[in-house]
Design a protein around this motif. Structure first.
Motif, PDB file in Angstrom:
ATOM      1  N   ASP A  75     -22.974  65.817  16.213  1.00  0.00           N
ATOM      2  CA  ASP A  75     -21.883  65.472  17.130  1.00  0.00           C
ATOM      3  C   ASP A  75     -21.568  63.978  17.101  1.00  0.00           C
ATOM      4  OD1 ASP A  75     -22.374  68.090  17.764  1.00  0.00           O
ATOM      5  OD2 ASP A  75     -23.041  67.705  19.805  1.00  0.00           O
ATOM      6  N   GLY A  76     -22.477  63.168  16.550  1.00  0.00           N
ATOM      7  CA  GLY A  76     -22.294  61.718  16.526  1.00  0.00           C
ATOM      8  C   GLY A  76     -22.565  61.127  17.900  1.00  0.00           C
ATOM      9  N   GLY A  77     -22.192  59.858  18.059  1.00  0.00           N
ATOM     10  CA  GLY A  77     -22.362  59.183  19.338  1.00  0.00           C
ATOM     11  C   GLY A  77     -23.724  58.565  19.550  1.00  0.00           C
ATOM     12  N   THR A  78     -24.591  58.595  18.546  1.00  0.00           N
ATOM     13  CA  THR A  78     -25.925  58.006  18.671  1.00  0.00           C
ATOM     14  C   THR A  78     -25.882  56.525  18.331  1.00  0.00           C
ATOM     15  OG1 THR A  78     -26.946  60.104  18.010  1.00  0.00           O
ATOM     16  CG2 THR A  78     -28.316  58.121  17.846  1.00  0.00           C
ATOM     17  N   PRO A  79     -26.322  55.631  19.247  1.00  0.00           N
ATOM     18  CA  PRO A  79     -26.436  54.215  18.880  1.00  0.00           C
ATOM     19  C   PRO A  79     -27.541  54.057  17.830  1.00  0.00           C
ATOM     20  CG  PRO A  79     -26.524  54.504  21.268  1.00  0.00           C
ATOM     21  CD  PRO A  79     -26.664  55.868  20.645  1.00  0.00           C
ATOM     22  N   VAL A  80     -27.203  53.439  16.712  1.00  0.00           N
ATOM     23  CA  VAL A  80     -28.155  53.256  15.621  1.00  0.00           C
ATOM     24  C   VAL A  80     -28.349  51.759  15.400  1.00  0.00           C
ATOM     25  CG1 VAL A  80     -28.631  53.678  13.171  1.00  0.00           C
ATOM     26  CG2 VAL A  80     -27.456  55.428  14.539  1.00  0.00           C
ATOM     27  N   PHE A  81     -29.577  51.297  15.566  1.00  0.00           N
ATOM     28  CA  PHE A  81     -29.905  49.892  15.336  1.00  0.00           C
ATOM     29  C   PHE A  81     -30.189  49.705  13.859  1.00  0.00           C
ATOM     30  CE2 PHE A  81     -30.584  50.548  19.770  1.00  0.00           C
ATOM     31  CZ  PHE A  81     -30.105  49.375  20.347  1.00  0.00           C
ATOM     32  N   PHE A  87     -26.427  39.455   8.221  1.00  0.00           N
ATOM     33  CA  PHE A  87     -25.364  39.952   9.076  1.00  0.00           C
ATOM     34  C   PHE A  87     -24.633  38.760   9.684  1.00  0.00           C
ATOM     35  CE2 PHE A  87     -28.358  43.754   9.988  1.00  0.00           C
ATOM     36  CZ  PHE A  87     -28.058  44.303   8.765  1.00  0.00           C
ATOM     37  N   VAL A  88     -23.307  38.792   9.650  1.00  0.00           N
ATOM     38  CA  VAL A  88     -22.467  37.698  10.150  1.00  0.00           C
ATOM     39  C   VAL A  88     -21.493  38.274  11.162  1.00  0.00           C
ATOM     40  CG1 VAL A  88     -20.799  35.921   9.500  1.00  0.00           C
ATOM     41  CG2 VAL A  88     -22.667  36.478   7.952  1.00  0.00           C
ATOM     42  N   ASN A  89     -21.306  37.597  12.277  1.00  0.00           N
ATOM     43  CA  ASN A  89     -20.409  38.064  13.329  1.00  0.00           C
ATOM     44  C   ASN A  89     -18.955  37.839  12.925  1.00  0.00           C
ATOM     45  OD1 ASN A  89     -19.554  39.138  15.722  1.00  0.00           O
ATOM     46  ND2 ASN A  89     -19.996  37.308  16.932  1.00  0.00           N
ATOM     47  N   THR A  90     -18.307  38.898  12.458  1.00  0.00           N
ATOM     48  CA  THR A  90     -16.891  38.844  12.086  1.00  0.00           C
ATOM     49  C   THR A  90     -16.164  40.004  12.759  1.00  0.00           C
ATOM     50  OG1 THR A  90     -17.053  40.294  10.155  1.00  0.00           O
ATOM     51  CG2 THR A  90     -17.511  37.942   9.794  1.00  0.00           C
ATOM     52  N   THR A  91     -14.848  39.915  12.817  1.00  0.00           N
ATOM     53  CA  THR A  91     -14.071  41.009  13.399  1.00  0.00           C
ATOM     54  C   THR A  91     -14.085  42.242  12.507  1.00  0.00           C
ATOM     55  OG1 THR A  91     -12.041  40.149  12.418  1.00  0.00           O
ATOM     56  CG2 THR A  91     -12.539  39.475  14.686  1.00  0.00           C
ATOM     57  N   ALA A  92     -14.473  42.086  11.251  1.00  0.00           N
ATOM     58  CA  ALA A  92     -14.509  43.206  10.307  1.00  0.00           C
ATOM     59  C   ALA A  92     -15.909  43.808  10.159  1.00  0.00           C
ATOM     60  CB  ALA A  92     -13.993  42.749   8.948  1.00  0.00           C
ATOM     61  N   ARG A 101     -16.692  55.211   8.479  1.00  0.00           N
ATOM     62  CA  ARG A 101     -16.808  53.850   9.011  1.00  0.00           C
ATOM     63  C   ARG A 101     -17.059  53.865  10.512  1.00  0.00           C
ATOM     64  NH1 ARG A 101     -13.932  49.857  11.309  1.00  0.00           N
ATOM     65  NH2 ARG A 101     -14.168  47.764  10.492  1.00  0.00           N
ATOM     66  N   SER A 102     -17.856  52.901  10.980  1.00  0.00           N
ATOM     67  CA  SER A 102     -18.140  52.717  12.397  1.00  0.00           C
ATOM     68  C   SER A 102     -18.204  51.222  12.690  1.00  0.00           C
ATOM     69  CB  SER A 102     -19.485  53.373  12.736  1.00  0.00           C
ATOM     70  OG  SER A 102     -19.860  53.111  14.071  1.00  0.00           O
ATOM     71  N   ARG A 103     -17.528  50.774  13.751  1.00  0.00           N
ATOM     72  CA  ARG A 103     -17.596  49.358  14.124  1.00  0.00           C
ATOM     73  C   ARG A 103     -19.022  48.975  14.457  1.00  0.00           C
ATOM     74  NH1 ARG A 103     -13.383  47.333  18.408  1.00  0.00           N
ATOM     75  NH2 ARG A 103     -14.832  45.633  18.181  1.00  0.00           N
ATOM     76  N   ALA A 104     -19.353  47.731  14.167  1.00  0.00           N
ATOM     77  CA  ALA A 104     -20.705  47.239  14.431  1.00  0.00           C
ATOM     78  C   ALA A 104     -20.649  46.101  15.447  1.00  0.00           C
ATOM     79  CB  ALA A 104     -21.342  46.742  13.141  1.00  0.00           C
ATOM     80  N   THR A 105     -21.709  45.991  16.230  1.00  0.00           N
ATOM     81  CA  THR A 105     -21.883  44.875  17.162  1.00  0.00           C
ATOM     82  C   THR A 105     -23.118  44.118  16.734  1.00  0.00           C
ATOM     83  OG1 THR A 105     -20.903  46.159  18.958  1.00  0.00           O
ATOM     84  CG2 THR A 105     -22.234  44.243  19.575  1.00  0.00           C
ATOM     85  N   ILE A 106     -22.950  42.822  16.515  1.00  0.00           N
ATOM     86  CA  ILE A 106     -24.086  42.020  16.032  1.00  0.00           C
ATOM     87  C   ILE A 106     -25.005  41.667  17.197  1.00  0.00           C
ATOM     88  CG2 ILE A 106     -22.917  39.789  16.242  1.00  0.00           C
ATOM     89  CD1 ILE A 106     -24.338  39.189  13.425  1.00  0.00           C
ATOM     90  N   ILE A 107     -26.291  41.759  16.940  1.00  0.00           N
ATOM     91  CA  ILE A 107     -27.306  41.349  17.901  1.00  0.00           C
ATOM     92  C   ILE A 107     -27.944  40.053  17.426  1.00  0.00           C
ATOM     93  CG2 ILE A 107     -29.503  42.010  18.960  1.00  0.00           C
ATOM     94  CD1 ILE A 107     -28.497  44.934  18.735  1.00  0.00           C
ATOM     95  N   SER A 108     -28.167  39.951  16.114  1.00  0.00           N
ATOM     96  CA  SER A 108     -28.713  38.744  15.490  1.00  0.00           C
ATOM     97  C   SER A 108     -28.360  38.806  14.004  1.00  0.00           C
ATOM     98  CB  SER A 108     -30.241  38.693  15.667  1.00  0.00           C
ATOM     99  OG  SER A 108     -30.876  39.591  14.785  1.00  0.00           O
ATOM    100  N   PRO A 109     -28.642  37.739  13.243  1.00  0.00           N
ATOM    101  CA  PRO A 109     -28.377  37.801  11.798  1.00  0.00           C
ATOM    102  C   PRO A 109     -29.168  38.897  11.078  1.00  0.00           C
ATOM    103  CG  PRO A 109     -28.676  35.527  12.482  1.00  0.00           C
ATOM    104  CD  PRO A 109     -29.054  36.388  13.653  1.00  0.00           C
ATOM    105  N   ASN A 110     -30.173  39.481  11.787  1.00  0.00           N
ATOM    106  CA  ASN A 110     -31.012  40.514  11.190  1.00  0.00           C
ATOM    107  C   ASN A 110     -30.924  41.869  11.886  1.00  0.00           C
ATOM    108  OD1 ASN A 110     -32.073  38.699   9.274  1.00  0.00           O
ATOM    109  ND2 ASN A 110     -33.388  37.857  10.869  1.00  0.00           N
TER     110      ASN A 110
END
Length: 170
Positions: A75-81, A87-92, A101-110
């Protein structure tokens, strides 16, 4: 008129898509911020430089070392760390679960977090990451899609927790 992008030690052809919009392949370069000029062939072969300062950020390719959890419901919807490097904080910033594809939210460079998209059946897919929305890097780490949870049952994050009857009165 022909156009080109000229940066540190390189000149590459560019294609004009619309007024004020050009596209080209970025030449190989070490990570870091670089400045470049947009050149346009003018009348009688004169070269004209587009006004304004243009910059491009070169970054290292992202890689994926581990994901937590490693499986979830179809069903999806699982937060996956996603644990990895570069990893770089960009809008893409994005993850791909196979070709979804799934949008990502950065927590740290790793580390970053993505929400698993839904799929139609059980399957295992590679998880990859992009910082520009075009180029994806991975590391062979897979995410397992498992059956959806039946009504009246508890489905935890691992396959061994799937379809465990809920305690009476729950």
């Amino acid at each position: 008129p022909a156009r080109a992008l000229e940066g540190p030690g390189a000149k590459v052809p560019a294609k004009v898509l619309a007024e004020g919009v050009a596209v080209c392949a970025a030449p190989t370069h070490m990570p870091g911020l670089v400045s470049f000029d947009l050149l346009r062939d003018g009348v009688n072969g004169n070269k004209e430089t587009a006004s304004g300062v243009h910059q491009f950020l070169y970054v290292r390719d992202p890689s994926v070392r581990k994901i937590v959890p490693a499986e979830g419901k179809i069903d999806g919807g699982t937060p996956v760390f996603v644990i990895g490097t570069n990893f770089v904080n960009t809008t893409a910033l994005a993850c791909k679960f196979g070709n979804l594809r799934s949008r990502a939210t950065i927590i740290s460079p790793n580390m970053l977090v993505c929400v698993s998209p839904s799929v139609s059946r059980r399957t295992d897919v590679e998880v990859t990451v992009s910082v520009n929305g075009l180029d994806y890097g991975g590391g062979g780490v897979t995410y397992g899609y498992r059956e959806s949870c039946e009504r009246g049952y508890f489905c935890g994050p691992s396959a061994s927790d799937y379809n465990t009857p809920a305690p009476n009165g729950t």
